[in-house]
Design an enzyme around this catalytic site. Structure first.
Site, mmCIF file in Angstrom:
data_model
loop_
_atom_site.group_PDB
_atom_site.id
_atom_site.type_symbol
_atom_site.label_atom_id
_atom_site.label_comp_id
_atom_site.label_asym_id
_atom_site.label_seq_id
_atom_site.Cartn_x
_atom_site.Cartn_y
_atom_site.Cartn_z
ATOM 1 N N HIS A 151 0.866 -1.190 0.000
ATOM 2 C CA HIS A 151 0.000 0.000 0.000
ATOM 3 C C HIS A 151 0.896 1.230 0.000
ATOM 4 O O HIS A 151 1.992 1.219 0.564
ATOM 5 C CB HIS A 151 -0.880 -0.036 1.251
ATOM 6 C CG HIS A 151 -1.948 1.001 1.310
ATOM 7 N ND1 HIS A 151 -1.683 2.325 1.597
ATOM 8 C CD2 HIS A 151 -3.293 0.914 1.139
ATOM 9 C CE1 HIS A 151 -2.815 3.008 1.599
ATOM 10 N NE2 HIS A 151 -3.810 2.187 1.321
ATOM 11 N N ASP A 159 3.232 -3.889 8.031
ATOM 12 C CA ASP A 159 1.968 -3.184 7.832
ATOM 13 C C ASP A 159 0.852 -4.200 8.063
ATOM 14 O O ASP A 159 0.586 -5.051 7.234
ATOM 15 C CB ASP A 159 1.916 -2.622 6.408
ATOM 16 C CG ASP A 159 0.542 -2.063 6.038
ATOM 17 O OD1 ASP A 159 -0.343 -1.994 6.913
ATOM 18 O OD2 ASP A 159 0.355 -1.713 4.857
ATOM 19 N N GLN A 176 -4.356 -4.812 7.037
ATOM 20 C CA GLN A 176 -5.264 -5.878 6.613
ATOM 21 C C GLN A 176 -5.029 -7.170 7.386
ATOM 22 O O GLN A 176 -5.731 -8.163 7.175
ATOM 23 C CB GLN A 176 -5.087 -6.157 5.109
ATOM 24 C CG GLN A 176 -5.393 -4.983 4.210
ATOM 25 C CD GLN A 176 -6.861 -4.612 4.188
ATOM 26 O OE1 GLN A 176 -7.726 -5.423 4.511
ATOM 27 N NE2 GLN A 176 -7.161 -3.381 3.802
ATOM 28 N N LYS A 212 -10.629 -0.410 10.291
ATOM 29 C CA LYS A 212 -10.765 -1.618 9.482
ATOM 30 C C LYS A 212 -11.150 -2.833 10.328
ATOM 31 O O LYS A 212 -11.333 -3.933 9.799
ATOM 32 C CB LYS A 212 -9.462 -1.898 8.726
ATOM 33 C CG LYS A 212 -9.088 -0.831 7.708
ATOM 34 C CD LYS A 212 -7.811 -1.191 6.976
ATOM 35 C CE LYS A 212 -7.316 -0.042 6.109
ATOM 36 N NZ LYS A 212 -8.167 0.200 4.931
ATOM 37 N N CYS A 257 -4.603 2.286 -3.854
ATOM 38 C CA CYS A 257 -3.378 2.836 -3.244
ATOM 39 C C CYS A 257 -2.202 1.878 -3.429
ATOM 40 O O CYS A 257 -1.393 1.682 -2.519
ATOM 41 C CB CYS A 257 -3.588 3.144 -1.766
ATOM 42 S SG CYS A 257 -4.786 4.447 -1.458
#
Length: 408
Positions: free
Chosen positions: A121, A198, A201, A224, A362
């Protein structure tokens, strides 16, 4: 509790869009919020509203207690060693920038390497790109397998003794693959590098244990994972956070201020300048309570079942291209319908009450690697059902027929 039963806690799902029951499949962008989270935020403003860590009055003490209770919930959720390793941020983007500025730019020099992938991302790409430019470090990319996944052989071939930082996703927001974080951490540490993950998700969809993964930094956003917007988490090992300089200066994060120099508070508060996102933290704590009650393993099992159910039928549709691995995917499917721009497809699906994502997500470097300009994405969460998948697939077929007639 199954998905149908869980839906009663999400007020927004019980509505019609364009004359059809809402089918919300844009969870990769943001999830919906259960009533428990909404009420927790509402209660803070109605009953406790006060700044934290400053006043000695009753409301201030209550607000501080709730704020720090939320930090402890986050610590337990990711199994950090101590709450000092849990920093509240405005989201994943702020967390990445905090380390890219406060750690990377302070420690890197020409000849050092930052290793990442083209799958990332933009929020986990641009800060490292700019850190490399600012320090003269080399920006390197792990080559991808044919389906866009990362093999450990490719990792071993890319990371060297010059590598100082490896920045990588836990679960891709486009391809839906899960990265072997634990194994990559071992390889990075063998070469003396630190691993930044990261987890935007990852944390909403799978159980995270930062001690087992042995990553050095891990970050995610509340919105999220059934929590509010505007707040996220940066986990970092104490010894590395202590080496990291704060990116924002001002009230709350200071210890002593002299005329020509200042000192910072201890962890984690040295990274939390200004009035923190108090209601957001409390809302995140409520979201974690909600997810923990369901069980992260159950959430992951349910989502993978939905993805497999949808994938099986999408792969059999003529003109549908699915990107990423065909099996063992996490909570999303990214695809294109031949000769149809994804924005047009999303518009047609929206006319049937089906909300999906369309665009470059993104991830423009990945779009170029896939040789497309944009794509469509259906992303699932704990409250989605097989019946909704059927509605989505039916809508996709109708869109295919519609555009087939247009282009015929």
């Amino acid at each position: 509790m199954n998905a149908k039963e869980l839906r009663k806690y999400f007020p927004i799902l019980h509505q019609e869009v364009n004359g059809h029951p809402l089918v919300y499949l844009d969870n990769g962008a943001t999830s919906q919020k259960p009533i428990q989270v909404i009420e927790a935020i509402d209660a803070y403003y109605k009953e406790v509203n006060s700044n934290v860590h400053r006043g000695v009055h009753t409301l201030g003490s209550r607000a501080t207690d709730k704020f720090e209770e939320a930090r402890e919930k986050v610590r337990a959720f990711v199994n950090a060693r101590e709450t000092a390793e849990i920093v509240f941020t405005r989201g994943t983007t702020t967390a990445v920038n905090t380390i890219a500025y406060g750690y990377a730019r302070a420690t890197l020099k020409p000849g050092d390497e930052i290793v990442t992938t083209v799958v990332e991302h933009h929020s986990n790409f641009i800060p490292w790109q700019q850190a490399a430019k600012a320090t003269g470090a080399t920006f390197k990319f792990i080559p991808l397998a044919e389906d866009g996944t990362i093999t450990l052989d490719a990792v071993r071939e890319t990371i060297t003794d010059n590598t100082k930082i490896v920045a990588i996703h836990h679960i891709s927001n486009v391809l839906g693959d899960t990265t072997p974080i634990k194994e990559i951490a071992q390889i990075a540490h063998q070469h003396g590098a630190v691993l930044f993950v990261d987890g935007a998700q990852g944390a909403p969809h799978t159980k995270v244990d930062v001690q087992d993964l042995d990553c050095d930094f891990y970050t995610f956003s509340a919105h999220k994972m059934c929590g509010p917007t505007g707040i996220g988490v940066l986990y970092g090992k104490r010894e590395l956070l202590e080496k990291t300089e704060p990116m924002e200066f001002g009230g709350e994060m200071i210890d002593f201020v002299e005329l020509y120099d200042s000192t910072w508070k201890e962890l984690p508060w040295k990274f939390e300048g200004g009035t923190p996102i108090i209601a957001g933290a409390i809302g995140l704590g409520a979201a974690i309570d909600f997810l923990q009650e369901i069980g992260m393993e159950e959430i992951e099992r349910h989502e993978k079942k939905l993805v497999a159910y949808a994938m099986e039928q999408m792969l059999e549709m003529d003109g549908v291209s699915v990107y990423g691995p065909k099996k063992d995917r996490s909570s999303l499917i990214t695809f294109n319908l031949s000769e149809v721009h994804p924005h047009d497809l999303a518009t047609v699906l929206d006319s049937h009450g089906i909300a999906i994502r369309a665009g470059h997500h993104c991830a423009q470097p990945l779009m170029r690697w896939l040789n497309v300009t944009a794509s469509a994405r259906a992303s699932f969460y704990l409250y989605n059902t097989e019946e909704e998948v059927d509605v989505f697939l039916s809508g996709l077929k109708k869109a295919k027929e519609f555009f087939g007639n247009v282009f015929s």
